[in-house]
Design a protein around this motif. Structure first.
Motif, PDB file in Angstrom:
ATOM      1  N   VAL A 230       0.852  -1.187   0.000  1.00 55.74           N
ATOM      2  CA  VAL A 230       0.000   0.000   0.000  1.00 55.74           C
ATOM      3  C   VAL A 230       0.888   1.236   0.000  1.00 55.74           C
ATOM      4  O   VAL A 230       2.051   1.189   0.414  1.00 55.74           O
ATOM      5  N   ALA A 231       0.328   2.330  -0.477  1.00 56.71           N
ATOM      6  CA  ALA A 231       1.064   3.594  -0.516  1.00 56.71           C
ATOM      7  C   ALA A 231       0.150   4.714  -0.051  1.00 56.71           C
ATOM      8  O   ALA A 231      -0.973   4.857  -0.562  1.00 56.71           O
ATOM      9  N   THR A 232       0.614   5.497   0.916  1.00 59.09           N
ATOM     10  CA  THR A 232      -0.161   6.650   1.356  1.00 59.09           C
ATOM     11  C   THR A 232      -0.081   7.749   0.308  1.00 59.09           C
ATOM     12  O   THR A 232       0.835   7.775  -0.518  1.00 59.09           O
ATOM     13  N   PRO A 233      -1.022   8.669   0.319  1.00 57.30           N
ATOM     14  CA  PRO A 233      -0.837   9.889  -0.484  1.00 57.30           C
ATOM     15  C   PRO A 233       0.340  10.701   0.054  1.00 57.30           C
ATOM     16  O   PRO A 233       0.886  10.414   1.124  1.00 57.30           O
ATOM     17  N   VAL A 234       0.710  11.724  -0.674  1.00 59.21           N
ATOM     18  CA  VAL A 234       1.729  12.656  -0.197  1.00 59.21           C
ATOM     19  C   VAL A 234       1.191  13.377   1.035  1.00 59.21           C
ATOM     20  O   VAL A 234       0.064  13.887   1.028  1.00 59.21           O
ATOM     21  N   CYS A 235       1.987  13.395   2.102  1.00 59.83           N
ATOM     22  CA  CYS A 235       1.545  13.973   3.378  1.00 59.83           C
ATOM     23  C   CYS A 235       2.493  15.092   3.808  1.00 59.83           C
ATOM     24  O   CYS A 235       3.690  15.067   3.495  1.00 59.83           O
ATOM     25  N   ARG A 236       1.954  16.020   4.562  1.00 55.56           N
ATOM     26  CA  ARG A 236       2.773  17.083   5.154  1.00 55.56           C
ATOM     27  C   ARG A 236       2.988  16.876   6.650  1.00 55.56           C
ATOM     28  O   ARG A 236       3.977  17.347   7.204  1.00 55.56           O
ATOM     29  N   GLU A 237       2.066  16.184   7.297  1.00 59.52           N
ATOM     30  CA  GLU A 237       2.129  15.994   8.739  1.00 59.52           C
ATOM     31  C   GLU A 237       2.160  14.502   9.066  1.00 59.52           C
ATOM     32  O   GLU A 237       1.568  13.685   8.350  1.00 59.52           O
ATOM     33  N   LEU A 238       2.819  14.164  10.170  1.00 57.54           N
ATOM     34  CA  LEU A 238       2.870  12.771  10.577  1.00 57.54           C
ATOM     35  C   LEU A 238       1.491  12.242  10.952  1.00 57.54           C
ATOM     36  O   LEU A 238       1.216  11.044  10.806  1.00 57.54           O
ATOM     37  N   GLU A 239       0.602  13.118  11.459  1.00 62.42           N
ATOM     38  CA  GLU A 239      -0.761  12.669  11.745  1.00 62.42           C
ATOM     39  C   GLU A 239      -1.440  12.134  10.494  1.00 62.42           C
ATOM     40  O   GLU A 239      -2.191  11.143  10.553  1.00 62.42           O
ATOM     41  N   GLU A 240      -1.183  12.770   9.349  1.00 66.84           N
ATOM     42  CA  GLU A 240      -1.749  12.281   8.095  1.00 66.84           C
ATOM     43  C   GLU A 240      -1.228  10.893   7.768  1.00 66.84           C
ATOM     44  O   GLU A 240      -1.994  10.007   7.360  1.00 66.84           O
ATOM     45  N   VAL A 241       0.073  10.696   7.937  1.00 66.49           N
ATOM     46  CA  VAL A 241       0.663   9.385   7.656  1.00 66.49           C
ATOM     47  C   VAL A 241      -0.002   8.317   8.512  1.00 66.49           C
ATOM     48  O   VAL A 241      -0.424   7.261   8.019  1.00 66.49           O
ATOM     49  N   GLY A 242      -0.105   8.590   9.817  1.00 66.70           N
ATOM     50  CA  GLY A 242      -0.701   7.620  10.717  1.00 66.70           C
ATOM     51  C   GLY A 242      -2.150   7.322  10.367  1.00 66.70           C
ATOM     52  O   GLY A 242      -2.584   6.161  10.388  1.00 66.70           O
ATOM     53  N   GLY A 243      -2.909   8.344  10.030  1.00 66.56           N
ATOM     54  CA  GLY A 243      -4.303   8.136   9.665  1.00 66.56           C
ATOM     55  C   GLY A 243      -4.464   7.288   8.418  1.00 66.56           C
ATOM     56  O   GLY A 243      -5.317   6.397   8.364  1.00 66.56           O
ATOM     57  N   HIS A 244      -3.643   7.565   7.411  1.00 63.35           N
ATOM     58  CA  HIS A 244      -3.734   6.784   6.179  1.00 63.35           C
ATOM     59  C   HIS A 244      -3.301   5.334   6.407  1.00 63.35           C
ATOM     60  O   HIS A 244      -3.930   4.407   5.876  1.00 63.35           O
ATOM     61  N   LEU A 245      -2.244   5.125   7.181  1.00 61.24           N
ATOM     62  CA  LEU A 245      -1.801   3.749   7.420  1.00 61.24           C
ATOM     63  C   LEU A 245      -2.863   2.945   8.167  1.00 61.24           C
ATOM     64  O   LEU A 245      -3.109   1.770   7.847  1.00 61.24           O
ATOM     65  N   LEU A 246      -3.501   3.549   9.165  1.00 60.15           N
ATOM     66  CA  LEU A 246      -4.576   2.856   9.869  1.00 60.15           C
ATOM     67  C   LEU A 246      -5.733   2.533   8.918  1.00 60.15           C
ATOM     68  O   LEU A 246      -6.278   1.419   8.934  1.00 60.15           O
ATOM     69  N   ARG A 247      -6.118   3.495   8.097  1.00 61.60           N
ATOM     70  CA  ARG A 247      -7.207   3.269   7.148  1.00 61.60           C
ATOM     71  C   ARG A 247      -6.864   2.135   6.178  1.00 61.60           C
ATOM     72  O   ARG A 247      -7.676   1.211   5.959  1.00 61.60           O
ATOM     73  N   LEU A 248      -5.664   2.176   5.627  1.00 58.51           N
ATOM     74  CA  LEU A 248      -5.261   1.168   4.644  1.00 58.51           C
ATOM     75  C   LEU A 248      -5.153  -0.219   5.280  1.00 58.51           C
ATOM     76  O   LEU A 248      -5.602  -1.218   4.707  1.00 58.51           O
ATOM     77  N   ARG A 249      -4.571  -0.274   6.475  1.00 58.47           N
ATOM     78  CA  ARG A 249      -4.423  -1.571   7.144  1.00 58.47           C
ATOM     79  C   ARG A 249      -5.789  -2.161   7.510  1.00 58.47           C
ATOM     80  O   ARG A 249      -6.025  -3.364   7.340  1.00 58.47           O
TER      81      ARG A 249
END
Length: 365
Positions: free
Chosen positions: A53-72
């Protein structure tokens, strides 16, 4: 701060036995029916037991964490529907002797023809952090200055101690398996972007590799996006530890750029010492000493982590990411990384307990 995106690779394990299960096509199809997933966010990998899986481009670490949880969560639900578990273990802990089929593409067929045994044993998964860079010159600068920190990244991220039912004695067996490909491990130092392009193109022109996609260095420049890709880390059991590592990579890179602009020299580590230090990090993980590039010697992992945090303190302050990095890092050092926890659960709860733990922590349940 640099933008970032994270790619994570997962294994598909049988619900009952925990053995790798070649259901990637079916899981992808099921996942495609879920509104929480976009088609471009899921990709097939070399073997039919792997998904990325690949997250979208993020500016904040909160975005990264949110996308990883959603994808997982979404991919994990699709996996269960198709009779398997999504597993963020960086090596398949158990396997039978049957060959896992490859994904049927021309590129993967060529890889298996070239290296059948290596391809069959590629039951490993990692995480890759892409950092947005203004130009390739900055990318080479980041590569050169992040190289000395690779042993610590490998040690903290180690999450692959088991292989075909056996404790390998290594915290990151994935690092060892991947090192068998022709162009892998810590990258050399490059003079500039032109030097990088000349030397990598020469590998293809001399027919030593098929294409630059087969450059598997722990850090490399992307040929498709304006990013530098750090790919030294095992995939993480816990999503917040993936965010931790992504944050560490970003502040290291941000500090590297600032230090270069200020004329501050980076740490210099000889290539043979760096290769040996990465091997040491893969062997011992977070349970022993690791190479500290600032002091040029092995030190306790906690001391090396403290030195790293001191060296990036200005970048941590600028980013505001200290709250996402320091507490999770402290917990990892206290409780152990993924490799330590896998061994502990296997010892205390056996095979079934380990597979359940890997599955539960992957999706944060």
């Amino acid at each position: 701060m640099l933008t970032l995106g994270v790619e994570e690779e997962y294994l598909l394990l049988d619900l009952g036995t925990g053995l790798p299960r070649a259901r990637a096509e079916q899981v992808c199809r099921t996942a495609g029916l879920q509104p929480a997933l976009a088609e471009a966010e899921i990709q097939r990998e070399l073997l039919q037991v792997q998904l990325e899986v690949a997250t979208p481009v993020c500016r904040e670490l909160e975005e990264v964490g949110g996308h990883l949880l959603r994808l997982r969560h979404a991919l994990g639900a699709a996996a269960v529907t198709d009779g398997c578990r999504l597993a963020a273990s960086a090596a398949a802990p158990f396997a039978d002797r049957l060959t896992v089929p490859i994904t049927d593409t021309a590129r993967y067929r060529a890889m298996r023809t070239d290296a059948p045994q290596l391809t069959d044993e590629q039951l490993i998964t990692g995480m890759h952090v892409h950092l947005g860079i203004p130009d390739r010159a900055t990318g080479v600068l980041v590569m050169n200055r992040l190289r000395p920190w690779l042993p610590l990244l490998v040690a903290l991220a180690a999450n692959s101690p088991l292989w075909q039912g056996t404790d390998t004695g290594f915290a990151s067996w994935r690092t060892i398996v991947f090192s068998r490909w022709p162009v892998s491990g810590p990258p050399p130092r490059f003079e500039n972007a032109a030097d990088y392009d000349r030397r990598t193109r020469a590998l293809v022109a001399r027919r030593l590799i098929h294409d630059r996609g087969q450059i598997y260095w722990h850090i490399r420049l992307s040929d498709h996006y304006p990013t530098v890709e750090v790919r030294a880390m095992d995939v993480q059991l816990r999503p917040d530890e993936a965010v931790l590592l992504a944050g560490i990579v970003r502040v290291l890179a941000d500090q590297a750029i600032s230090d270069d602009r200020a004329g501050r020299p980076g740490s210099a580590v000889e290539p043979e010492a760096l290769a040996a230090a990465v091997w040491h990090g893969a062997r011992h993980g977070s349970t022993s000493e690791v190479f500290d590039p600032v002091h040029g010697r092995l030190v306790a992992v906690g001391d090396a982590a403290a030195t790293m945090l001191d060296s990036v303190d200005p970048a941590l302050t600028r980013s505001g990411d200290r709250r996402h990095i320091v507490p999770v890092l402290e917990r990892l050092l206290r409780e152990g990384n993924g490799a330590t926890r896998q061994r502990r659960v296997l010892r205390e709860h056996g095979r079934e307990g380990l597979i359940a733990m890997i599955s539960d922590q992957t999706t944060g349940t």
